[in-house]
Design an enzyme around this catalytic site. Structure first.
Site: not given
Ligand code: PNS
Length: 170
Positions: A27, A51, A100, A138
């Site tokens: 990022h 969540k 990517r 991530s």
């Protein structure tokens, strides 16, 4: 010779939306590249319905602010609802997304075309992060971190320290 317009050049505001749970070196590489292309870059964190995030929204915002503070035309913000509505409010012309590998393309194409359907004035611009980060996500950082692996070199040092503090807590 046609008269030249004296209107000042329009400043181009770009939005780089995402979940950033957490911000990775991939990022950051993209943010640095984009900060050289656009007049203003808003890194916009989705107040998301995930969540079980590793980091709270507040923590993610703090980490993003720490890693972009040396880039003068980059700011961090949060948004909810439709991205195109947020982009309109920010007077942005560009939505920035990183690609990517080919596997990213299908999802990104769908999103870009849906956003174009919703707001034709907004252009999605795809940029490539450095190839060293082409496997980095991530999601994988979260998984490795939760299982106690090292993420050194994959995330900025401040993020690495926060991950270490989080996973070493009982
Ligand atoms: O980093 P991510 O999780 O891949 O980012 C996805 C994001 C935040 C760009 C996307 O989920 C989004 O734009 N959400 C806002 C809601 C919205 O506008 N949905 C329609 C997009 S086509």
């Amino acid at each position: 010779m046609p008269a030249r317009s004296m209107a000042p050049a329009e400043k181009i505001i770009a939005i780089y939306p995402g979940s950033f749970d957490p911000v990775t070196n991939g990022h950051l590489d993209l943010i640095e590249r984009a900060s050289k292309l656009f007049d203003r870059l808003v890194v916009a964190l989705l107040l998301n319905p995930d969540k079980e995030p590793l980091f709270s929204v507040e923590e993610r915002v703090e980490m993003l602010q720490e890693v972009v503070k040396r880039l003068r035309n980059v700011e961090v913000d949060t948004f909810g609802g439709l991205l195109v509505d947020y982009a309109r409010r920010k007077k942005a012309r560009v939505l920035l997304r990183g690609i990517r590998a080919v596997s990213d393309y299908e999802y990104e194409l769908q999103m870009a075309l849906m956003n174009r359907q919703l707001e034709p004035q907004l252009e999605t611009v795809f940029m490539l992060p450095a190839e060293a980060y082409s496997y980095l996500s991530s999601r994988l950082v979260r998984e490795v971190a939760r299982l106690g692996g090292s993420v050194r070199g994959l995330v900025p040092p401040t993020v690495e320290a926060r991950i270490r503090a989080k996973v070493s807590r009982p």
